[in-house]
Design a protein around this motif. Sequence first.
Motif, PDB file in Angstrom:
ATOM      1  N   GLU A   1       9.772  10.848  -1.212  1.00  0.00           N
ATOM      2  CA  GLU A   1      11.021  11.619  -1.236  1.00  0.00           C
ATOM      3  C   GLU A   1      12.151  10.792  -1.835  1.00  0.00           C
ATOM      4  O   GLU A   1      12.991  11.325  -2.568  1.00  0.00           O
ATOM      5  CB  GLU A   1      11.380  12.064   0.178  1.00  0.00           C
ATOM      6  N   ALA A   2      12.189   9.491  -1.536  1.00  0.00           N
ATOM      7  CA  ALA A   2      13.227   8.637  -2.106  1.00  0.00           C
ATOM      8  C   ALA A   2      13.067   8.498  -3.613  1.00  0.00           C
ATOM      9  O   ALA A   2      14.053   8.525  -4.366  1.00  0.00           O
ATOM     10  CB  ALA A   2      13.179   7.257  -1.436  1.00  0.00           C
ATOM     11  N   ILE A   3      11.829   8.352  -4.080  1.00  0.00           N
ATOM     12  CA  ILE A   3      11.583   8.250  -5.526  1.00  0.00           C
ATOM     13  C   ILE A   3      11.883   9.585  -6.209  1.00  0.00           C
ATOM     14  O   ILE A   3      12.451   9.615  -7.312  1.00  0.00           O
ATOM     15  CB  ILE A   3      10.123   7.826  -5.779  1.00  0.00           C
ATOM     16  N   ARG A   4      11.521  10.683  -5.566  1.00  0.00           N
ATOM     17  CA  ARG A   4      11.768  12.002  -6.152  1.00  0.00           C
ATOM     18  C   ARG A   4      13.258  12.295  -6.259  1.00  0.00           C
ATOM     19  O   ARG A   4      13.696  13.061  -7.133  1.00  0.00           O
ATOM     20  CB  ARG A   4      11.072  13.058  -5.304  1.00  0.00           C
TER      21      ARG A   4
ATOM     22  N   PRO B   1      16.969   1.997  -1.175  1.00  0.00           N
ATOM     23  CA  PRO B   1      17.477   2.278   0.179  1.00  0.00           C
ATOM     24  C   PRO B   1      16.559   3.184   0.987  1.00  0.00           C
ATOM     25  O   PRO B   1      16.294   2.921   2.160  1.00  0.00           O
ATOM     26  CB  PRO B   1      18.832   2.949  -0.094  1.00  0.00           C
ATOM     27  N   GLY B   2      16.055   4.251   0.362  1.00  0.00           N
ATOM     28  CA  GLY B   2      15.151   5.144   1.072  1.00  0.00           C
ATOM     29  C   GLY B   2      13.830   4.486   1.412  1.00  0.00           C
ATOM     30  O   GLY B   2      13.261   4.726   2.485  1.00  0.00           O
ATOM     31  N   ILE B   3      13.312   3.660   0.519  1.00  0.00           N
ATOM     32  CA  ILE B   3      12.038   2.976   0.775  1.00  0.00           C
ATOM     33  C   ILE B   3      12.192   1.982   1.922  1.00  0.00           C
ATOM     34  O   ILE B   3      11.327   1.896   2.814  1.00  0.00           O
ATOM     35  CB  ILE B   3      11.553   2.276  -0.499  1.00  0.00           C
ATOM     36  N   LEU B   4      13.280   1.215   1.934  1.00  0.00           N
ATOM     37  CA  LEU B   4      13.509   0.273   3.030  1.00  0.00           C
ATOM     38  C   LEU B   4      13.643   1.003   4.359  1.00  0.00           C
ATOM     39  O   LEU B   4      13.105   0.557   5.385  1.00  0.00           O
ATOM     40  CB  LEU B   4      14.772  -0.539   2.753  1.00  0.00           C
ATOM     41  N   THR B   5      14.346   2.120   4.349  1.00  0.00           N
ATOM     42  CA  THR B   5      14.471   2.902   5.577  1.00  0.00           C
ATOM     43  C   THR B   5      13.112   3.401   6.048  1.00  0.00           C
ATOM     44  O   THR B   5      12.808   3.357   7.249  1.00  0.00           O
ATOM     45  CB  THR B   5      15.418   4.091   5.344  1.00  0.00           C
TER      46      THR B   5
ATOM     47  N   SER C   1      17.646  12.286 -15.216  1.00  0.00           N
ATOM     48  CA  SER C   1      18.450  11.777 -16.334  1.00  0.00           C
ATOM     49  C   SER C   1      18.315  10.264 -16.472  1.00  0.00           C
ATOM     50  O   SER C   1      18.391   9.726 -17.579  1.00  0.00           O
ATOM     51  CB  SER C   1      19.916  12.161 -16.123  1.00  0.00           C
ATOM     52  N   ILE C   2      18.111   9.552 -15.366  1.00  0.00           N
ATOM     53  CA  ILE C   2      17.924   8.101 -15.430  1.00  0.00           C
ATOM     54  C   ILE C   2      16.630   7.779 -16.158  1.00  0.00           C
ATOM     55  O   ILE C   2      16.583   6.880 -17.016  1.00  0.00           O
ATOM     56  CB  ILE C   2      17.924   7.506 -14.009  1.00  0.00           C
ATOM     57  N   ARG C   3      15.571   8.506 -15.844  1.00  0.00           N
ATOM     58  CA  ARG C   3      14.295   8.284 -16.529  1.00  0.00           C
ATOM     59  C   ARG C   3      14.412   8.622 -18.010  1.00  0.00           C
ATOM     60  O   ARG C   3      13.935   7.879 -18.872  1.00  0.00           O
ATOM     61  CB  ARG C   3      13.204   9.128 -15.869  1.00  0.00           C
ATOM     62  N   GLN C   4      15.032   9.738 -18.326  1.00  0.00           N
ATOM     63  CA  GLN C   4      15.153  10.157 -19.715  1.00  0.00           C
ATOM     64  C   GLN C   4      16.002   9.184 -20.525  1.00  0.00           C
ATOM     65  O   GLN C   4      15.693   8.904 -21.694  1.00  0.00           O
ATOM     66  CB  GLN C   4      15.750  11.562 -19.764  1.00  0.00           C
TER      67      GLN C   4
ATOM     68  N   LEU D   1       0.824  -1.214   0.000  1.00  0.00           N
ATOM     69  CA  LEU D   1       0.000   0.000   0.000  1.00  0.00           C
ATOM     70  C   LEU D   1       0.858   1.264   0.000  1.00  0.00           C
ATOM     71  O   LEU D   1       0.609   2.202  -0.772  1.00  0.00           O
ATOM     72  CB  LEU D   1      -0.929  -0.005   1.219  1.00  0.00           C
ATOM     73  N   GLY D   2       1.862   1.304   0.862  1.00  0.00           N
ATOM     74  CA  GLY D   2       2.686   2.501   0.966  1.00  0.00           C
ATOM     75  C   GLY D   2       3.526   2.753  -0.269  1.00  0.00           C
ATOM     76  O   GLY D   2       3.562   3.866  -0.795  1.00  0.00           O
ATOM     77  N   VAL D   3       4.206   1.710  -0.760  1.00  0.00           N
ATOM     78  CA  VAL D   3       5.085   1.890  -1.917  1.00  0.00           C
ATOM     79  C   VAL D   3       4.277   2.192  -3.180  1.00  0.00           C
ATOM     80  O   VAL D   3       4.636   3.085  -3.961  1.00  0.00           O
ATOM     81  CB  VAL D   3       5.966   0.642  -2.106  1.00  0.00           C
ATOM     82  N   CYS D   4       3.176   1.475  -3.381  1.00  0.00           N
ATOM     83  CA  CYS D   4       2.353   1.722  -4.571  1.00  0.00           C
ATOM     84  C   CYS D   4       1.726   3.117  -4.532  1.00  0.00           C
ATOM     85  O   CYS D   4       1.634   3.790  -5.570  1.00  0.00           O
ATOM     86  CB  CYS D   4       1.271   0.655  -4.690  1.00  0.00           C
ATOM     87  N   SER D   5       1.309   3.565  -3.364  1.00  0.00           N
ATOM     88  CA  SER D   5       0.755   4.922  -3.249  1.00  0.00           C
ATOM     89  C   SER D   5       1.815   5.965  -3.570  1.00  0.00           C
ATOM     90  O   SER D   5       1.536   6.958  -4.262  1.00  0.00           O
ATOM     91  CB  SER D   5       0.197   5.140  -1.841  1.00  0.00           C
ATOM     92  N   ALA D   6       3.032   5.741  -3.062  1.00  0.00           N
ATOM     93  CA  ALA D   6       4.115   6.685  -3.345  1.00  0.00           C
ATOM     94  C   ALA D   6       4.443   6.718  -4.838  1.00  0.00           C
ATOM     95  O   ALA D   6       4.667   7.796  -5.415  1.00  0.00           O
ATOM     96  CB  ALA D   6       5.355   6.311  -2.532  1.00  0.00           C
TER      97      ALA D   6
END
Length: 323
Positions: free
Chosen positions: A179-182, A213-217, A187-190, A103-108
């Motif tokens: 915040e971790a995804i942002r 790493p940020g998501i696991l934290t 450039s990686i996406r592009q 729920l949390g990761v998919c919402s993010a």
Amino acid sequence: MSNGSDILDTFDGQSGESKFDPKLESRQLWGKIFAGFCIFATLLGLLVLAVLIFNVVNDGSSRLNTELFQLYPSRRPSESGYRAAILGSIAMLSYVLLLVIPLGVCSAIYLEEYAKKNWFTELIELNIYNLAGIPSIIYGLLGLGLFVRGLYSGRAVLVTGILTITLLILPPVIVISREAIRAVPQSIRQASYGVGATKWQTIRHHVLPAALPGILTAVIISTSRGIGETAPIVVLGAGTVLFDPKASPINFGALFSGKIGDVFTDTLWSNDNFFSVLPYQIYEWVGDPKAEFQILASAGIVVLLVLVLGMNLIAIFLRSRAK
């Protein structure tokens, strides 16, 4: 020209020294005073924390043995332990993770990668940030009204506790995961789009691994906060459920035999099954007038501190390994 002349006016033409030099020493002095104050505040906080931990460990050291993890709660302090509370904490933690992670990761992911920027998504984001700062007792009252009296009018405290703790830690998981995804560079996406990858392929193979790493934290630290909450469990009435030593917070036999339905009927929705967690058991024994129970509560506090610190160390380890 005016800017250049203003800069030149700050220097003495003969000596080349700045006119601000007479105040330089005082500014540096105030900077040192502020730095010293920050160091003093940090050391004071660490000192108070060290004294509290020392007192707790000193009070509960006589009960820090293997019997603490083997005995069930009892009216006799010498025959009491935290086995039931530990099993309940493990059960709740397992089910909460099963709900919070997807729920949390998919919402993010949706809010950061797919949602359009309009007033509706801004309203959702505002509410998520507000929910992340609401006291836990409010979630306990919400769980009591929504889950206990609304969806299920019985005494299945385990399932209502799981849902309430999930609601408690879900907003911070969403916020930190976003915040971790942002933080993943555009450039990686592009680059992924440039070789013909779809949006989902880009997220799956590039964005999520970089943000892992940020998501696991976020998940582990938020879960460690939820596992230490007492107020929601007290409001839900966990202490009113009687304990059957033959029962288990998780029906492992049904789980391994493939009868998933029995896992829910025998554990989550059972009215007679026991549900307690470490924070509630500590809360119950701290208020007991007997000194032996208070010593037992101090030992439980040490166990809970080790559990929370261990989860945070796991988060740090996974974060360093995922980089």
